[in-house]
Design a protein around this motif. Structure first.
Motif, PDB file in Angstrom:
ATOM      1  N   ILE A  48      -1.470   0.673   8.906  1.00 48.52           N
ATOM      2  CA  ILE A  48      -1.651   0.787   7.464  1.00 48.52           C
ATOM      3  C   ILE A  48      -1.287  -0.562   6.847  1.00 48.52           C
ATOM      4  CG2 ILE A  48      -1.305   3.281   7.300  1.00 48.52           C
ATOM      5  CD1 ILE A  48       1.578   2.771   6.486  1.00 48.52           C
ATOM      6  N   PRO A  49      -1.853  -0.873   5.680  1.00 50.13           N
ATOM      7  CA  PRO A  49      -1.615  -2.189   5.081  1.00 50.13           C
ATOM      8  C   PRO A  49      -0.144  -2.443   4.792  1.00 50.13           C
ATOM      9  CG  PRO A  49      -3.465  -1.095   4.009  1.00 50.13           C
ATOM     10  CD  PRO A  49      -2.818  -0.072   4.901  1.00 50.13           C
ATOM     11  N   GLY A  50       0.263  -3.684   5.005  1.00 50.43           N
ATOM     12  CA  GLY A  50       1.586  -4.094   4.574  1.00 50.43           C
ATOM     13  C   GLY A  50       1.690  -3.970   3.068  1.00 50.43           C
ATOM     14  N   ASP A  51       2.764  -3.353   2.578  1.00 52.65           N
ATOM     15  CA  ASP A  51       2.887  -3.065   1.154  1.00 52.65           C
ATOM     16  C   ASP A  51       4.363  -2.915   0.821  1.00 52.65           C
ATOM     17  OD1 ASP A  51       2.881  -1.572  -1.436  1.00 52.65           O
ATOM     18  OD2 ASP A  51       0.724  -1.529  -1.087  1.00 52.65           O
ATOM     19  N   TYR A  52       4.803  -3.534  -0.260  1.00 58.33           N
ATOM     20  CA  TYR A  52       6.208  -3.480  -0.647  1.00 58.33           C
ATOM     21  C   TYR A  52       6.601  -2.158  -1.301  1.00 58.33           C
ATOM     22  CZ  TYR A  52       6.043  -8.635  -0.220  1.00 58.33           C
ATOM     23  OH  TYR A  52       5.895  -9.923   0.223  1.00 58.33           O
ATOM     24  N   SER A  72       2.135   3.360  -7.108  1.00 52.31           N
ATOM     25  CA  SER A  72       2.804   2.065  -7.097  1.00 52.31           C
ATOM     26  C   SER A  72       2.467   1.394  -5.776  1.00 52.31           C
ATOM     27  CB  SER A  72       4.323   2.229  -7.220  1.00 52.31           C
ATOM     28  OG  SER A  72       4.978   0.981  -7.158  1.00 52.31           O
ATOM     29  N   GLN A  73       1.933   0.194  -5.844  1.00 50.48           N
ATOM     30  CA  GLN A  73       1.610  -0.509  -4.604  1.00 50.48           C
ATOM     31  C   GLN A  73       1.601  -2.008  -4.833  1.00 50.48           C
ATOM     32  OE1 GLN A  73      -3.149   0.558  -5.137  1.00 50.48           O
ATOM     33  NE2 GLN A  73      -2.263   0.626  -3.134  1.00 50.48           N
ATOM     34  N   THR A  74       2.012  -2.739  -3.791  1.00 48.39           N
ATOM     35  CA  THR A  74       2.000  -4.193  -3.806  1.00 48.39           C
ATOM     36  C   THR A  74       1.589  -4.674  -2.420  1.00 48.39           C
ATOM     37  OG1 THR A  74       3.881  -4.106  -5.352  1.00 48.39           O
ATOM     38  CG2 THR A  74       3.303  -6.265  -4.424  1.00 48.39           C
ATOM     39  N   PRO A  75       0.292  -4.709  -2.144  1.00 52.59           N
ATOM     40  CA  PRO A  75      -0.154  -5.187  -0.827  1.00 52.59           C
ATOM     41  C   PRO A  75       0.285  -6.629  -0.593  1.00 52.59           C
ATOM     42  CG  PRO A  75      -1.923  -4.072  -1.997  1.00 52.59           C
ATOM     43  CD  PRO A  75      -0.825  -4.282  -2.994  1.00 52.59           C
ATOM     44  N   ILE A  76       0.462  -6.979   0.682  1.00 45.95           N
ATOM     45  CA  ILE A  76       1.078  -8.264   1.022  1.00 45.95           C
ATOM     46  C   ILE A  76       0.053  -9.343   1.312  1.00 45.95           C
ATOM     47  CG2 ILE A  76       2.554  -9.423   2.699  1.00 45.95           C
ATOM     48  CD1 ILE A  76       4.064  -6.761   2.995  1.00 45.95           C
ATOM     49  N   GLU A  83      -3.853 -10.311   3.888  1.00 47.45           N
ATOM     50  CA  GLU A  83      -5.027  -9.819   4.609  1.00 47.45           C
ATOM     51  C   GLU A  83      -4.715  -9.389   6.034  1.00 47.45           C
ATOM     52  OE1 GLU A  83      -7.609 -13.226   4.201  1.00 47.45           O
ATOM     53  OE2 GLU A  83      -8.774 -12.210   2.639  1.00 47.45           O
ATOM     54  N   THR A  84      -3.557  -9.758   6.554  1.00 42.26           N
ATOM     55  CA  THR A  84      -3.240  -9.400   7.946  1.00 42.26           C
ATOM     56  C   THR A  84      -1.876  -8.750   8.108  1.00 42.26           C
ATOM     57  OG1 THR A  84      -2.316 -11.591   8.445  1.00 42.26           O
ATOM     58  CG2 THR A  84      -4.680 -11.280   8.848  1.00 42.26           C
ATOM     59  N   ALA A  85      -1.220  -8.399   7.005  1.00 42.63           N
ATOM     60  CA  ALA A  85       0.103  -7.774   7.099  1.00 42.63           C
ATOM     61  C   ALA A  85      -0.044  -6.269   7.262  1.00 42.63           C
ATOM     62  CB  ALA A  85       0.941  -8.089   5.876  1.00 42.63           C
ATOM     63  N   VAL A  86       0.731  -5.701   8.193  1.00 36.34           N
ATOM     64  CA  VAL A  86       0.722  -4.261   8.445  1.00 36.34           C
ATOM     65  C   VAL A  86       2.165  -3.766   8.456  1.00 36.34           C
ATOM     66  CG1 VAL A  86      -1.436  -4.345   9.731  1.00 36.34           C
ATOM     67  CG2 VAL A  86       0.741  -4.564  10.965  1.00 36.34           C
ATOM     68  N   GLN A  87       2.309  -2.442   8.434  1.00 35.66           N
ATOM     69  CA  GLN A  87       3.643  -1.853   8.390  1.00 35.66           C
ATOM     70  C   GLN A  87       4.053  -1.336   9.763  1.00 35.66           C
ATOM     71  OE1 GLN A  87       4.800   0.420   4.928  1.00 35.66           O
ATOM     72  NE2 GLN A  87       2.867  -0.005   3.910  1.00 35.66           N
ATOM     73  N   THR A  88       5.345  -1.217   9.934  1.00 39.29           N
ATOM     74  CA  THR A  88       5.865  -0.550  11.114  1.00 39.29           C
ATOM     75  C   THR A  88       6.171   0.897  10.728  1.00 39.29           C
ATOM     76  OG1 THR A  88       8.214  -1.005  10.750  1.00 39.29           O
ATOM     77  CG2 THR A  88       6.926  -2.733  11.810  1.00 39.29           C
ATOM     78  N   ALA A  89       6.208   1.793  11.682  1.00 43.21           N
ATOM     79  CA  ALA A  89       6.035   1.605  13.100  1.00 43.21           C
ATOM     80  C   ALA A  89       4.551   1.366  13.409  1.00 43.21           C
ATOM     81  CB  ALA A  89       6.539   2.818  13.878  1.00 43.21           C
TER      82      ALA A  89
END
Length: 711
Positions: free
Chosen positions: A165-169, A197-201, A203-209
């Protein structure tokens, strides 16, 4: 615990410009960790599994703010220590009653030559993978410091298939995308779907796990454990070199963390196996957390509950009491002078219906949302004093409901939606928890919908991580269990604070009413979100065409299976009671299924495609099996060799009918009883978006009469 301490005699031996690597092996010898300093004095590590590289040589270190020399090169090794541990501990609740914690540890103590600053890196190698963290000892040359970025690398060995899933703060509420690592950049725009509420990081950042599978068939999972007083980690991919680098969540000033010595980072984890089942069976995340800090835990009890919730999610009723108010000032707004909207769900009369249904069918609790004043202007208004968590609406009799629930032997579950006004929640927390104690509410569902207040802060920054932890620890003082929604993803902290009985922290069932989840979503979540702990997924939807026109992308049998595959000690039967009355035979499984387990067996597991788990109930000794399936129909074959030998059992099988389909025929299911033993093998069809659920119990001769043996 056995400790051997030695000084590396060869730290000055340099071969090809690289300090000679030091190695440790996992207890069973399947993993090898190599550590070295490269020619620039940068710490590096490499992880092999059965002589196959999993993580190629990867750098470690940190960038600091306002420091001319950062903590990522120019080190020398001062000392090392090796440690081994083999212990067994008993979780308060969980997927098994005993967990083995067995590892080899390697601690390397570093000094940065030019600054004399000390940095320790601690590695723990288990039979299922690796955990490591940074440690900052007390020292004269570094007291307080601020992090610009953590520079931890995870160098992949190839272009793996990933579920991401997209990296997001600010949100994890995305559907998972399956792709090659090299395809993430091209797919990122379509993967980012709207959220409150979303803040994508990037084009290539993803979340863990992050769950991956290599071309060689290795299953690899990257996450973190023991996220305490630190920002949550994302992974940013250099897709030319296939190297992930950690990316911490910043605060409103852009700072990634404020620390003072002694301090430590969370553990960075790499779980590896030859099957998906190996990933699910690993307990690295819990083992890297500290033992329980709650001495007396008898008050922490798994719960099965109903709630005034789904009717709001689907638009049939509302959280708000009236439609007349554009703004609410708590303590000044007089609700007796406004017209009720006639749609309010949390009325005394409606709540009593849920309590009656819970009592009739043996449920432990009832959740009520929208009971308290302030819902008319709660969202999107950047409002600080939004709720007081104390004042009920005129049509909700707080005292009367508590007495009525007690008379029916049903516990009430409190709801605290903060609207992400964190200062306001902390302002009222003691009074709110005391109110729960006064009215015998043993658990709270907290929520953090919307943009954070203070403005500019993010849901997963160090400041907010500390808030969530504060709320859990404060709840423990009042002997209250916490189910936090929209909070930071779990990292095994529930071992230390077992009153953290569940989290949402992912795209849950509510999105089935907001346009739907992918039909294979629940085949991915156990490999991703649940690596850190249980999820309050809120399953049990029987009517797939919901009130607001959305469609639930699941079969009814799949919904039953979720009570086994989506582990949680807090399980909701989320649908309207009226829909359970329409399918009483299927509802029986929800009533029967256990919440706390003695043992779990992962029978087959392929992320995104299928998952079958068998679990033995802690108290009754009954077994329950759940299977969830992906987008294509499938006939699987599972052995019953987890059953005790020389005993005969009855299996009640709740399965998809042959013509079932999550989209066109979701309520087509069958129920049958068969005799089984440890030699039985089940061949069972699962529809697209479907599955099956099984209850297995030991039977006497009278019960076996007329029950056919499984063919």
């Amino acid at each position: 615990m056995r400790i051997s301490r030695f000084i590396l005699a060869f730290i000055f031996t340099i071969s090809s410009g690289v300090l000679s690597a030091q190695e440790i092996s996992s207890p069973d010898g399947s993993f090898t960790l190599s550590f070295s300093l490269d020619a620039s004095g940068a710490p590096t590590y490499q992880l092999n599994f059965k002589d196959q590289p999993v993580i190629e040589s990867s750098r470690l270190g940190l960038d600091l703010i306002n420091d001319s020399v950062d903590l990522h090169m120019g080190f020398r090794i001062l000392d090392t220590e090796t440690t081994s541990l083999d212990e067994t501990w008993n979780p308060v609740w969980g997927e098994e009653s005993e967990i083995r914690n067995h590892y080899q540890e390697f601690l390397v103590k570093l000094e940065q030559v030019s600054t004399e600053r000390k940095l320790n890196i601690r590695f723990r190698l288990f039979d299922s993978g690796l955990g490591f963290r940074y440690e900052f000892p007390v020292q004269e040359v570094m007291g307080h410091f601020a992090i610009a970025e953590e520079l931890t690398e995870f160098a992949m060995t190839g272009d793996h298939t990933a579920f991401w899933i997209p990296g997001d703060y600010d949100t994890q509420e995305y559907d998972y995308t399956e792709s090659k690592l090299s395809e993430i950049r091209d797919l990122m725009e379509s993967a980012i779907t709207p959220n409150a509420s979303q803040t994508p990081i990037s084009e290539t950042a993803v979340q863990t796990a992050l769950m991956m599978k290599s071309e060689e068939g290795l299953y690899i999972n990257i996450h973190e454990a023991a996220l305490i007083d630190y920002a949550a980690m994302h992974l940013e991919l250099n897709d030319k070199q296939m190297i992930f680098r950690s990316h911490l969540t910043p605060d409103a000033q852009g700072v990634k963390g404020y620390l003072y010595t002694p301090a430590q980072s969370p553990w960075r984890t790499v779980i590896v196996g030859e099957s998906g089942a190996d990933i699910l069976a690993s307990r690295i995340t819990y083992n890297l957390n500290e033992p329980s800090k709650i001495d007396e835990t008898a008050w922490i009890k798994p719960m099965k509950y109903l709630g005034v919730w789904w009717e709001m999610i689907t638009g049939q009723s509302s959280w708000a009491y009236t439609d007349e108010l554009r703004a609410v000032k708590l303590g000044e707004t007089d609700y007796s002078k406004v017209q009720p909207n006639g749609k309010h769900g949390a009325t005394t009369e409606n709540v009593k219906k849920y309590i009656d249904f819970a009592a009739e069918h043996g449920f432990d609790g009832v959740l009520v949302e929208g009971w308290n004043e302030g819902w008319e202007d709660w969202f999107g208004n950047s409002k600080d004093y939004v709720f007081d968590f104390l004042s009920p609406y005129p049509d909700f009799d707080l005292e009367g409901i508590a007495a009525y629930a007690k008379s029916k032997d049903v516990k009430m579950i409190m709801h605290h939606e903060t609207s992400s006004s964190v200062r306001n929640y902390e302002r009222h927390l003691d009074e709110a928890y005391q109110l729960m104690k006064d009215y015998d509410y043993p658990a709270v569902k907290s929520g953090y919908v919307g943009n954070m207040l203070p403005r500019g802060e993010h849901h997963y920054s160090q400041w907010l991580v500390n808030h969530y932890q504060y709320a859990v620890e404060k709840a423990a003082e009042y002997q209250i269990m916490v189910n936090a929604h929209e909070a930071v993803r779990p990292t095994g902290v529930a071992r230390t604070w077992p009153n953290l009985i569940a989290n949402e922290s992912a795209r849950g069932t509510e999105y089935q009413a907001f346009g739907g989840n992918k039909a294979n979503h629940v085949t991915v979540l156990p490999f991703t979100r649940q690596i850190g702990g249980p999820m309050d997924y809120t399953p049990g939807i029987f009517e797939m065409d919901v009130f607001n026109g959305s469609h639930v992308n699941s079969t009814l049998a799949n919904q039953l299976a979720l009570y086994v595959t989506m582990y949680s000690p807090l399980q909701m039967a989320a649908d309207y009671p009226e829909n359970y009355k329409r399918f009483p035979d299927a509802f029986q499984f929800i009533k029967d299924v256990a919440l706390d387990w003695e043992k779990s067996v992962y029978l087959e597991a392929e992320p995104g495609y299928y998952l079958t788990i068998a679990r033995k109930a802690k108290e009754s000794g009954e077994w329950f099996v759940g299977n969830v399936n992906g987008l294509d129909g499938r006939t699987g074959e599972i052995p019953f060799d987890f059953l005790e030998e020389r005993k005969t059992y009855i299996a009640e099988i709740y399965s998809d009918a042959s013509d079932a389909h999550f989209k066109t025929n979701p309520q087509a299911y069958e129920i049958r009883k068969v005799r089984v033993d440890s030699k039985s093998v089940l061949e069972q069809f699962s529809a697209p978006g479907g599955g099956y659920a099984i209850r297995i119990y030991e039977a006497d001769k009278s019960e076996l009469k007329g029950v056919k043996k499984l063919k």
